[in-house]
Design a protein around this motif. Structure first.
Motif, short mmCIF file in Angstrom:
data_model
loop_
_atom_site.label_atom_id
_atom_site.label_comp_id
_atom_site.label_asym_id
_atom_site.label_seq_id
_atom_site.Cartn_x
_atom_site.Cartn_y
_atom_site.Cartn_z
N ASN A 269 0.84 -1.19 0.00
CA ASN A 269 0.00 0.00 0.00
C ASN A 269 0.88 1.24 0.00
OD1 ASN A 269 -2.56 1.42 0.22
ND2 ASN A 269 -1.92 1.92 2.32
N ILE A 270 0.43 2.28 -0.71
CA ILE A 270 1.12 3.57 -0.74
C ILE A 270 0.10 4.64 -0.40
CG2 ILE A 270 2.40 5.22 -2.15
CD1 ILE A 270 3.31 2.92 -3.89
N ASP A 271 0.45 5.46 0.58
CA ASP A 271 -0.47 6.50 1.02
C ASP A 271 0.31 7.81 1.19
OD1 ASP A 271 -2.79 7.70 1.73
OD2 ASP A 271 -2.80 6.96 3.79
N VAL A 272 -0.42 8.91 1.10
CA VAL A 272 0.15 10.24 1.29
C VAL A 272 -0.73 11.00 2.27
CG1 VAL A 272 0.84 12.42 0.22
CG2 VAL A 272 1.11 10.29 -1.05
N THR A 273 -0.14 11.53 3.32
CA THR A 273 -0.87 12.36 4.27
C THR A 273 -0.22 13.73 4.32
OG1 THR A 273 0.47 11.66 6.17
CG2 THR A 273 -1.50 10.35 5.64
N SER A 274 -1.02 14.75 4.64
CA SER A 274 -0.48 16.11 4.63
C SER A 274 -1.15 16.95 5.70
CB SER A 274 -0.68 16.77 3.27
OG SER A 274 -0.32 18.13 3.30
N THR A 275 -0.34 17.76 6.35
CA THR A 275 -0.86 18.74 7.29
C THR A 275 -0.68 20.16 6.75
OG1 THR A 275 1.27 18.82 8.45
CG2 THR A 275 -0.38 17.25 9.27
N LEU A 276 -0.26 20.27 5.49
CA LEU A 276 -0.07 21.59 4.88
C LEU A 276 -1.42 22.17 4.47
CD1 LEU A 276 3.07 21.06 2.61
CD2 LEU A 276 2.96 22.05 4.89
N ARG A 277 -1.64 23.40 4.81
CA ARG A 277 -2.88 24.06 4.43
C ARG A 277 -2.87 24.32 2.91
NH1 ARG A 277 -4.20 29.49 7.53
NH2 ARG A 277 -4.11 27.96 9.25
N THR A 338 3.98 5.20 3.68
CA THR A 338 3.22 6.42 3.91
C THR A 338 4.17 7.60 3.85
OG1 THR A 338 1.65 5.25 5.34
CG2 THR A 338 1.69 7.65 5.47
N PHE A 339 3.88 8.52 2.95
CA PHE A 339 4.68 9.74 2.84
C PHE A 339 3.95 10.84 3.61
CE2 PHE A 339 5.89 7.16 -0.75
CZ PHE A 339 7.28 7.31 -0.80
N GLU A 340 4.51 11.20 4.75
CA GLU A 340 3.90 12.20 5.61
C GLU A 340 4.48 13.57 5.27
OE1 GLU A 340 4.67 10.95 9.56
OE2 GLU A 340 3.37 9.17 9.44
N ILE A 341 3.60 14.48 4.87
CA ILE A 341 4.02 15.82 4.47
C ILE A 341 3.60 16.80 5.56
CG2 ILE A 341 3.84 17.62 2.72
CD1 ILE A 341 3.06 15.45 0.71
N SER A 342 4.58 17.55 6.02
CA SER A 342 4.29 18.51 7.09
C SER A 342 5.13 19.77 6.86
CB SER A 342 4.61 17.91 8.47
OG SER A 342 5.98 17.55 8.54
N GLU A 343 4.83 20.78 7.65
CA GLU A 343 5.58 22.02 7.56
C GLU A 343 6.88 21.86 8.33
OE1 GLU A 343 6.07 26.08 6.33
OE2 GLU A 343 4.48 24.66 5.85
N GLY A 344 8.00 22.00 7.65
CA GLY A 344 9.30 21.91 8.29
C GLY A 344 9.72 23.22 8.91
N PRO A 345 10.82 23.22 9.62
CA PRO A 345 11.29 24.47 10.23
C PRO A 345 11.68 25.48 9.14
CG PRO A 345 12.95 22.73 10.40
CD PRO A 345 11.70 22.08 9.91
N ARG A 346 11.29 26.71 9.38
CA ARG A 346 11.61 27.76 8.41
C ARG A 346 13.05 28.23 8.65
NH1 ARG A 346 7.39 30.29 5.72
NH2 ARG A 346 5.34 29.40 6.18
N ALA A 347 13.83 28.17 7.57
CA ALA A 347 15.22 28.61 7.64
C ALA A 347 15.58 29.25 6.31
CB ALA A 347 16.15 27.44 7.95
#
Length: 770
Positions: A269-277, A338-347
């Motif tokens: 199974n391949i899934d993608v989740t995201s917390t990016l608006r 599962t590829f979890e997409i989230s907001e990383g630290p801003r630099a």
């Protein structure tokens, strides 16, 4: 009587007390130094733990003795009290007059002298000599010579000086005698030996160091084995050990790698989740280069991570963080991705610092960065910048690291480079089926004065083709996304076997090109060329004799390239498409428009057959020449089919021909296709041999209306033959990455041909196909 005794005792006490008024007994009055020649007495006294006026404590005198020995300045030291004095007698260590080396042929004296600690005018000690002996042994051990012996010899001179000579017996290189694998059940030892970088000793590795034992390479081999198993789906693999055992006679090493393979997993199974608006995970699923049912591939997952991050950065999410999660189902031997997409630290990039470039200018390195000061810090962009700097070929090592800047969200990019020689002088020779015996002489500087400008001069002398080229290219002209260059050339070709004439071209070209994006590029050029058809055979075709003489070509060209290959040097996957137009008529004697295009598609079979050398290459190409005005096309501008673009046929062997003289006339319309399967040969991979099986199909047609059968001799009333039907050639070949370049050997058969076509079974070429 008792009073008298008391008086006597008091007088005795007074007498005993008199010396104490000058100096208390047991105290040091002076320290006398004897035997010193170079070292000042006060310097020696400064090392003493006892000073004048202090008690002559035996323990402190003993510690002073040891302190003097510890300085390394003295061969012998004696410390003894004599009355109120302390006598210090020393024998100084000699000074080194010179340091020499004997018996060293594999390592220069300059290299050894830079490693040892003993120097001229330094103090000699046996401990220092033994330490230097050990350093020399380590140097030879790093070069695989574990049987080396080093003996320091001391030659005494006057004035307490010595010469130190290290007598060296280098011994033979301790090669890797055998490589063993323990625990491998799914792959044979022979297959895994191709994975590791270390090789077993063999006679044909005379020019290679891959069979030298190197502890660092041993650790690298462990990582190569681990990544190999991960690519094949063994997600639980462990390389639990890598040991090296030296033979009793110190002649070779026996390497053993211990492997715990574990089960092989498929992707369930391949899934993608995201917390990016504002990001719908469904929109990025198509960017994942793996599918359900595939064997798990660690490298493919890493590529998916990079592609997703790059995709999100281009869509306005520069700080997106992609984290692949792997959940194993060991009973079913499957994994869920599962590829979890989230907001990383801003630099952000505060500053880019470059060190190590003593010759190459900073601007040459900075222009390869895909980000600048103030840009968001994207890891993939940093990695791509590093790869672009490495691809310049100016540096042997490139490291790009980050460190905190002046604020928590500011980072400094530290770029460390190690420069290497960029000048090249080449001389070689060989044989080519098209050109005959040849000699080649070249001089090139790829980083002229540290500016990144590539300049070269090349001379090729051959039986049927000679050429002189002078070229200069600035890859970033005016510090812009613009590559500009110029060429001056003289080319002479002997085409008497093909079309009955010789050809000379002399002229220059001006070039420029620019990148539209990372994959798409366009180039432009202007050429002014004087062409001369001369030495025409009297018996050659009338249609060629009529074109004898000189013409001036003034041509502007453009080419667009879209490149999705994994490598431009040795591609194994991806594709490249090229299309171009040549327009002649801006002055000169020739007027035409010529369209050309080609494409290659690389299909890897590594996952199916277990070796990256298994590759299927599909290629196609074509061209169309359209004269305009009152001039017909000339033979020097037409296309020719055969040889490199259609194996099984000679150069110009297929297509329009004057059968009365057997001269190839060329054509105005050409197309070719090719399917080539590349595979490893049953020889060691480092020899550089690759096998090939191929099928080539092509067609060439189209002649000016003036070239017709009206001018044929009576014996050949239909001497001009122009048949557009496809020709087919098939065969096998070998490619060899030799020290002098790529050499191709082909054995091909013309399967479909015309009776007047010229065929060729054996073909030898340099770098024409790969």
């Amino acid at each position: 009587m008792s009073r008298l005794r008391t008086l006597l005792l008091v007088l005795a006490a007074l007498v005993l007390a008199l010396p104490s008024s000058a100096q208390a007994p047991g105290r040091v009055a002076a320290i006398e130094v004897q035997g010193n020649q170079r070292i000042e007495a006060d310097t020696i006294r400064s090392y003493m733990l006892v000073q004048p006026g202090e008690p002559a404590d035996p323990d402190r005198l003993d510690r002073s003795l040891r302190a003097l020995f510890a300085t390394g300045l003295f061969r012998d030291v004696e410390v003894r009290p004599e009355g109120s004095r302390v006598i210090v007698r020393v024998v100084e260590n000699p000074l080194v007059n010179r340091v020499g080396f004997e018996g060293n042929r594999r390592v220069t004296s300059e290299v050894l002298r830079g490693e040892v600690q003993l120097r001229a005018r330094s103090v000699f000690t046996p401990a220092a000599a033994q330490a230097d002996r050990q350093r020399i042994l380590e140097i030879y051990a790093r070069r695989g010579r574990f049987g080396a012996t080093v003996e320091p010899k001391i030659i005494e001179l006057d004035q307490n000086r010595v010469d130190v000579v290290f007598e060296i017996t280098e011994g033979e290189v301790a090669l890797v005698a055998r490589i063993n694998f323990v625990g491998n059940t799914n792959y044979s030892d022979s297959r895994l030996k191709e994975v590791v970088a270390t090789r077993e000793q063999a006679w044909y590795r005379l020019l290679s160091t891959s069979d030298n034992y190197d502890p660092d390479r041993l650790a690298f081999d462990r990582e190569l084995l681990r990544r190999f198993y991960l690519r094949q789906g063994y997600a639980d693999v462990e390389i639990t050990g890598a040991t090296a055992e030296l033979a009793p006679d110190r002649s070779g090493f026996f390497l053993t790698y211990t492997i715990n393979e574990g089960p092989r997993y498929r992707i369930a199974n391949i899934d993608v989740t995201s917390t990016l608006r504002g990001l719908d995970p469904a929109t990025v699923r198509g960017e994942i280069p793996v599918s359900v049912g595939d064997w798990y591939d660690g490298d493919a997952v890493e590529r998916a991570d990079n592609q997703l991050t790059e995709f999100l950065g281009a869509r306005g999410f520069p700080f997106a963080n992609v984290e692949p999660r792997v959940v194993r189902n060991r009973d079913a031997r499957t994994v869920d991705l599962t590829f979890e997409i989230s907001e990383g630290p801003r630099a952000y990039v505060e500053r880019i610092e470059i060190t190590g470039n003593t010759r190459t200018q900073d601007r040459v390195i900075r222009r390869e960065f895909r980000l600048a000061e103030g840009d968001p810090l994207v890891v993939q962009q940093v990695r791509r910048s590093r790869d672009r700097i490495r691809s310049l070929g100016f540096f042997s090592d490139v490291q790009v690291n980050t460190q905190p800047g002046s604020a928590p969200d500011r980072m400094i990019l530290n770029t460390q480079v190690t420069e290497r020689a960029t000048g090249e002088f080449t001389i070689g020779g060989g044989y080519s089926t098209d050109a005959g015996f040849l000699a080649d002489l070249g001089l090139r500087e790829r980083n002229l004065l540290g500016t990144g400008i590539d300049s070269r001069i090349n001379l090729t002398l051959a039986q049927r083709r000679s050429q002189v080229d002078l070229s200069v290219t600035d890859p970033q002209f005016l510090e812009r996304n613009l590559a500009a260059g110029a060429d001056v050339f003289l080319v002479q070709r002997d085409l008497r076997d093909t079309s009955g004439y010789r050809e000379r071209r002399a002229g220059f070209a001006l070039r420029m090109g620019y990148e539209i994006n990372e994959r798409l590029r366009q180039s432009w050029s202007y050429s002014l060329v004087d062409r001369d058809i001369y030495d025409v055979d009297p018996n050659t075709s009338r249609f060629i004799r009529e074109q004898e003489g000189r013409t001036l070509l003034s041509q502007i060209s453009t080419t667009v390239t879209y490149d999705r290959r994994d490598s431009r040097i040795e591609p194994r996957s991806g594709y490249v498409i090229r299309g171009g137009v040549d327009f002649a008529g801006l002055g000169g004697d020739v007027d035409y428009v010529r369209f050309r295009g080609d494409a290659q598609y690389y299909i890897p079979f590594e996952r199916m057959l277990g070796d990256p050398e298994y590759v299927l290459v599909l290629a196609a190409g074509g061209g169309y020449l359209a004269p305009y005005g009152d001039n017909d096309s000339r033979i020097v501008d037409r296309f020719f089919l055969g040889g490199e673009n259609l194996r099984g046929f000679t150069l110009g062997g297929a297509g329009p021909r004057d059968v009365s003289t057997n001269d190839s006339l060329g054509g105005e319309v050409m197309w070719t296709t090719s399917a080539e399967f590349r595979f490893p040969l049953p020889v060691p991979a480092e020899l550089g041999f690759i096998g090939r099986a191929f099928v080539d199909v092509g067609s060439l047609t189209g002649l000016p209306s003036s070239v017709n059968n009206s001018g044929c001799p009576p014996t050949f009333p239909n001497c001009v033959r122009d048949d557009a039907s496809p020709r087919v050639g098939a065969g096998i070949g070998i490619s060899w990455r030799s020290p002098i370049g790529l050499i191709n050997i082909d054995l091909a058969q013309a399967v479909v041909k015309k009776s007047y076509d010229e065929t060729q079974v054996f073909r030898l070429g340099f770098g024409t196909r790969f």
